[in-house]
Scaffold this motif. Structure first.
Motif, PDB file in Angstrom:
ATOM      1  N   MET A 136      -7.762   2.914  -3.357  1.00 54.10           N
ATOM      2  CA  MET A 136      -8.881   3.733  -2.007  1.00 54.10           C
ATOM      3  C   MET A 136      -8.579   5.208  -1.812  1.00 54.10           C
ATOM      4  N   TYR A 137      -9.870   5.857  -1.360  1.00 56.38           N
ATOM      5  CA  TYR A 137      -9.804   7.304  -1.183  1.00 56.38           C
ATOM      6  C   TYR A 137     -10.002   7.827   0.044  1.00 56.38           C
ATOM      7  N   LEU A 138      -9.468   9.110   0.209  1.00 54.67           N
ATOM      8  CA  LEU A 138     -10.410   9.939   1.998  1.00 54.67           C
ATOM      9  C   LEU A 138     -10.472  11.329   1.395  1.00 54.67           C
ATOM     10  N   GLN A 139     -11.562  10.910   1.094  1.00 56.60           N
ATOM     11  CA  GLN A 139     -11.659  12.828   0.801  1.00 56.60           C
ATOM     12  C   GLN A 139     -12.096  13.185   2.348  1.00 56.60           C
ATOM     13  N   LEU A 172       1.200  -1.035   0.403  1.00 55.28           N
ATOM     14  CA  LEU A 172      -0.022  -0.069  -0.414  1.00 55.28           C
ATOM     15  C   LEU A 172       0.670   1.279  -0.084  1.00 55.28           C
ATOM     16  N   VAL A 173       0.184   2.344  -1.421  1.00 54.48           N
ATOM     17  CA  VAL A 173       1.584   3.643  -0.812  1.00 54.48           C
ATOM     18  C   VAL A 173       0.345   4.917  -0.916  1.00 54.48           C
ATOM     19  N   GLU A 174       0.681   5.247   0.241  1.00 54.00           N
ATOM     20  CA  GLU A 174      -0.375   6.720   0.224  1.00 54.00           C
ATOM     21  C   GLU A 174      -0.389   7.987  -0.200  1.00 54.00           C
ATOM     22  N   SER A 175      -0.670   8.979  -0.775  1.00 52.10           N
ATOM     23  CA  SER A 175      -0.556   9.924  -1.284  1.00 52.10           C
ATOM     24  C   SER A 175      -1.493  10.780  -1.170  1.00 52.10           C
ATOM     25  N   LYS A 194      -7.487  15.232  -0.624  1.00 53.28           N
ATOM     26  CA  LYS A 194      -7.934  13.573  -0.955  1.00 53.28           C
ATOM     27  C   LYS A 194      -6.925  13.497  -0.835  1.00 53.28           C
ATOM     28  N   LEU A 195      -7.034  12.054  -0.130  1.00 52.35           N
ATOM     29  CA  LEU A 195      -5.791  11.222   0.211  1.00 52.35           C
ATOM     30  C   LEU A 195      -6.116  10.095  -0.951  1.00 52.35           C
ATOM     31  N   SER A 196      -5.313   9.355  -1.459  1.00 51.07           N
ATOM     32  CA  SER A 196      -5.332   8.239  -2.475  1.00 51.07           C
ATOM     33  C   SER A 196      -4.385   6.682  -1.424  1.00 51.07           C
ATOM     34  N   CYS A 197      -5.081   5.618  -1.851  1.00 54.26           N
ATOM     35  CA  CYS A 197      -4.500   5.126  -1.613  1.00 54.26           C
ATOM     36  C   CYS A 197      -4.120   3.640  -2.285  1.00 54.26           C
ATOM     37  N   ALA A 198      -2.742   3.950  -2.790  1.00 53.09           N
ATOM     38  CA  ALA A 198      -2.922   2.867  -4.293  1.00 53.09           C
ATOM     39  C   ALA A 198      -2.321   1.564  -3.179  1.00 53.09           C
ATOM     40  N   ALA A 199      -3.046   0.286  -4.312  1.00 56.98           N
ATOM     41  CA  ALA A 199      -2.603  -1.263  -3.182  1.00 56.98           C
ATOM     42  C   ALA A 199      -2.262  -2.264  -5.202  1.00 56.98           C
TER      43      ALA A 199
END
Length: 124
Positions: free
Chosen positions: A79-82, A4-7, A19-24
């Motif tokens: 996955m996202y977190l707005q 998992l990598v967050e950005s 808005k955060l993203s999490c690439a899996a």
């Protein structure tokens, strides 16, 4: 195995949005429940939001309910977190996590994989 990598973290003023993203990585992303956690300096890591494997069910911490929205795109393994109406107390390192579960998971112990985190800083 899931990596998992967050950005998307950064510095914004109170009242702003991020808005955060999490690439899996991994073919089995769509079978994992996912979640966001955060940790502020001197505090324990705490639950923020979680989403079921199919995106149908979500759950939030009381402190972010109505301001944050969790979502996922299983085609893109992301996955996202707005985060809206941000407050100084939202300042923390935000982590995404994956759980081998067919329901939403709120407890940290239920998660099997974790990202490295992304810093979110809210200025007053």
């Amino acid at each position: 195995q899931v990596q998992l990598v967050e950005s998307g973290g950064g510095l914004v003023q109170a009242g702003g949005s991020l808005k955060l993203s999490c690439a899996a990585s991994g073919r089995t992303f769509r079978s994992y429940a996912m979640g966001w956690f955060r940790q502020s300096p001197g505090k324990e890591r705490e639950f923020v939001a979680a989403i079921s494997w199919n995106g149908v069910t979500t759950t939030y911490a009381d402190s972010v309910e109505g301001r944050f929205t969790i979502s996922r795109g299983n085609v893109r393994n992301t996955m996202y977190l707005q985060m809206n109406s941000l407050r100084p107390e939202d300042t923390a390192v935000y982590y995404c996590a994956a759980a081998r579960s067919d329901t939403v998971v709120r407890g940290q112990g239920g998660y099997d994989f974790w990202g490295q985190g992304t810093q979110v800083t809210i200025s007053s």
